[in-house]
Design a protein around this motif. Structure first.
Motif, mmCIF file in Angstrom:
data_model
loop_
_atom_site.group_PDB
_atom_site.id
_atom_site.type_symbol
_atom_site.label_atom_id
_atom_site.label_comp_id
_atom_site.label_asym_id
_atom_site.label_seq_id
_atom_site.Cartn_x
_atom_site.Cartn_y
_atom_site.Cartn_z
ATOM 1 N N ILE A 46 -10.983 6.956 -3.971
ATOM 2 C CA ILE A 46 -9.665 6.331 -3.966
ATOM 3 C C ILE A 46 -9.808 4.824 -3.787
ATOM 4 O O ILE A 46 -9.218 4.033 -4.517
ATOM 5 N N LEU A 47 -10.595 4.419 -2.796
ATOM 6 C CA LEU A 47 -10.812 2.996 -2.547
ATOM 7 C C LEU A 47 -11.485 2.341 -3.741
ATOM 8 O O LEU A 47 -11.150 1.219 -4.108
ATOM 9 N N ALA A 48 -12.429 3.046 -4.358
ATOM 10 C CA ALA A 48 -13.167 2.461 -5.464
ATOM 11 C C ALA A 48 -12.257 2.186 -6.652
ATOM 12 O O ALA A 48 -12.301 1.100 -7.232
ATOM 13 N N THR A 76 -5.168 3.541 0.624
ATOM 14 C CA THR A 76 -4.485 2.569 -0.210
ATOM 15 C C THR A 76 -3.910 1.429 0.620
ATOM 16 O O THR A 76 -3.987 0.251 0.232
ATOM 17 N N ILE A 77 -3.337 1.747 1.775
ATOM 18 C CA ILE A 77 -2.811 0.707 2.661
ATOM 19 C C ILE A 77 -3.948 -0.188 3.156
ATOM 20 O O ILE A 77 -3.829 -1.420 3.196
ATOM 21 N N GLY A 78 -5.071 0.420 3.536
ATOM 22 C CA GLY A 78 -6.225 -0.365 3.961
ATOM 23 C C GLY A 78 -6.730 -1.277 2.860
ATOM 24 O O GLY A 78 -7.090 -2.440 3.115
ATOM 25 N N THR A 79 -6.739 -0.769 1.625
ATOM 26 C CA THR A 79 -7.144 -1.598 0.495
ATOM 27 C C THR A 79 -6.175 -2.748 0.302
ATOM 28 O O THR A 79 -6.576 -3.883 0.026
ATOM 29 N N GLY A 80 -4.870 -2.458 0.441
ATOM 30 C CA GLY A 80 -3.862 -3.505 0.299
ATOM 31 C C GLY A 80 -4.030 -4.602 1.328
ATOM 32 O O GLY A 80 -3.901 -5.798 1.016
ATOM 33 N N VAL A 81 -4.319 -4.241 2.570
ATOM 34 C CA VAL A 81 -4.554 -5.235 3.621
ATOM 35 C C VAL A 81 -5.773 -6.079 3.270
ATOM 36 O O VAL A 81 -5.767 -7.313 3.423
ATOM 37 N N GLY A 94 0.811 -1.209 0.000
ATOM 38 C CA GLY A 94 0.000 0.000 0.000
ATOM 39 C C GLY A 94 0.845 1.259 0.000
ATOM 40 O O GLY A 94 0.525 2.232 -0.686
ATOM 41 N N SER A 95 1.942 1.256 0.744
ATOM 42 C CA SER A 95 2.822 2.427 0.784
ATOM 43 C C SER A 95 3.477 2.674 -0.569
ATOM 44 O O SER A 95 3.561 3.821 -1.037
ATOM 45 N N LEU A 96 3.919 1.596 -1.214
ATOM 46 C CA LEU A 96 4.548 1.741 -2.526
ATOM 47 C C LEU A 96 3.544 2.233 -3.572
ATOM 48 O O LEU A 96 3.841 3.118 -4.379
ATOM 49 N N SER A 107 -2.901 7.671 1.227
ATOM 50 C CA SER A 107 -2.016 6.592 1.671
ATOM 51 C C SER A 107 -2.738 5.638 2.619
ATOM 52 O O SER A 107 -2.615 4.414 2.503
ATOM 53 N N ILE A 108 -3.503 6.197 3.556
ATOM 54 C CA ILE A 108 -4.243 5.361 4.500
ATOM 55 C C ILE A 108 -5.259 4.487 3.758
ATOM 56 O O ILE A 108 -5.382 3.280 4.023
#
Length: 243
Positions: A54-56, A89-94, A17-19, A86-87
Motif C-alpha cells: 500500500i505504501l509503495a 495512507t494517512i502516514g504516507t500523506g503526512v 490521507g483519509s480522503l 487507512s493508517i
C-alpha cells in the motif's frame, strides 16, 4: 518554524490521507484483492499484499515481493484491511506533506494553497509519473525484476526528475533547462530493470487498470496534501499576524 511545519503536515496528512483512503477502498484495494487469486508459486516473483505494498504504490516506489523473503503478514479482508490501508495512507500523506513543506521552506517559496498544489503536482511528476514510464505500479502476482534493482532505479529516476524540475522551473536559465532535460531523459536511456520473461500470473486488463488507478490515487494524494498543507500554513501565518 518546526512546530508549524509539523502541525501543517499532520493536518494535511490526516485529511488528505483519509480522503484518499476512501477512494482507494473502491479503486485500488479491490484490484489488489482480486490479484491475490492469481498469486502463487513458480519462478515468477510475486508481490505480497501487506502495508508495504500500500505504501509503495502510494509513494510510487516498487513494493516488497513475497518470494524475496519470508511470507509477509497480511490483514484480513474487510474492516481490518480497511483500517490498515487507512493508517498507511494517512502516514504516507503526512510524509508527503513534511517533504513538501520542508523543501518549500528551504527554497524560500511562498507557501499557500495554490503554491502547495503546484509543488504537489511537481512532486507527483517526479515520484509517480516519471518512474511509471519505466516501472508501472505492480499487483501481487506480477512479473518483476529484483527488488533492489527496481528500488535503486526508482530512487535515481525520482531524484533526477526532481532536480530537473527544480532547474527548469526555479533557475530557468537556458543551461539549467538543457541540464534538466538531460536529467529527465537519462534514467530512461539507462532503462528500468525488468524480468527476463514477462510471465505474469495477473491478467493484463487487471494490471493496466491497477496501474492507472494507482497513479490517479497518488496524484490525488499529492494534490490534496500540497493544497491543504499550504492552506493550513497560510492560516497559521494569518493567525500569528493577528495575534
Amino acid at each position: 518554524m518546526l512546530t508549524r511545519i509539523l502541525m501543517s503536515a499532520l493536518i494535511a496528512g490526516l485529511f488528505a490521507g483519509s480522503l484518499v483512503a476512501a477512494v482507494q477502498s473502491f479503486t485500488t484495494t479491490p484490484l489488489i484483492i482480486e490479484a491475490e487469486h492469481y498469486e502463487g508459486g513458480g519462478e515468477v516473483e510475486t508481490a505480497s499484499i501487506d502495508a508495504s505494498l500500500i505504501l509503495a504504490h502510494m509513494a510510487g516506489a516498487p513494493g516488497h515481493h513475497a518470494s524475496e523473503g519470508a511470507e509477509a503478514w497480511a490483514p484480513e479482508d474487510g474492516l481490518e484491511r480497511t483500517i490498515y490501508t487507512s493508517i498507511a495512507t494517512i502516514g504516507t500523506g503526512v510524509g508527503f506533506a513534511l517533504v513538501l513543506l520542508s523543501v518549500m521552506v528551504l527554497s524560500g517559496a511562498e507557501i499557500t494553497a495554490k503554491t502547495g498544489l503546484a509543488w504537489g503536482a511537481a512532486a507527483f511528476v517526479a515520484t509517480g509519473l516519471a518512474p511509471a514510464l519505466g516501472l508501472s505500479p505492480e499487483l501481487p502476482g506480477s512479473a518483476a525484476a529484483a527488488l533492489e534493482a527496481r528500488q535503486l532505479w526508482w530512487a535515481g529516476t525520482a531524484l533526477a526528475t526532481a532536480l530537473a524540475l527544480w532547474l527548469m522551473l526555479r533557475v530557468s536559465s537556458p543551461l539549467a533547462i538543457a541540464i534538466g532535460v538531460a536529467l529527465i531523459v537519462a534514467p530512461h536511456l539507462i532503462g528500468a530493470p525488468h524480468p527476463s520473461e514477462y510471465t505474469s500470473q495477473v491478467p493484463g486488463e487487471l494490471s493496466g487498470h491497477f496501474a492507472s488507478a494507482s497513479l490517479v490515487a497518488q496524484a490525488l494524494c499529492w494534490a490534496l496534501v500540497g493544497s491543504i498543507a499550504g492552506f493550513v500554513w497560510q492560516r497559521q501565518a494569518s493567525g500569528s499576524q493577528a495575534a
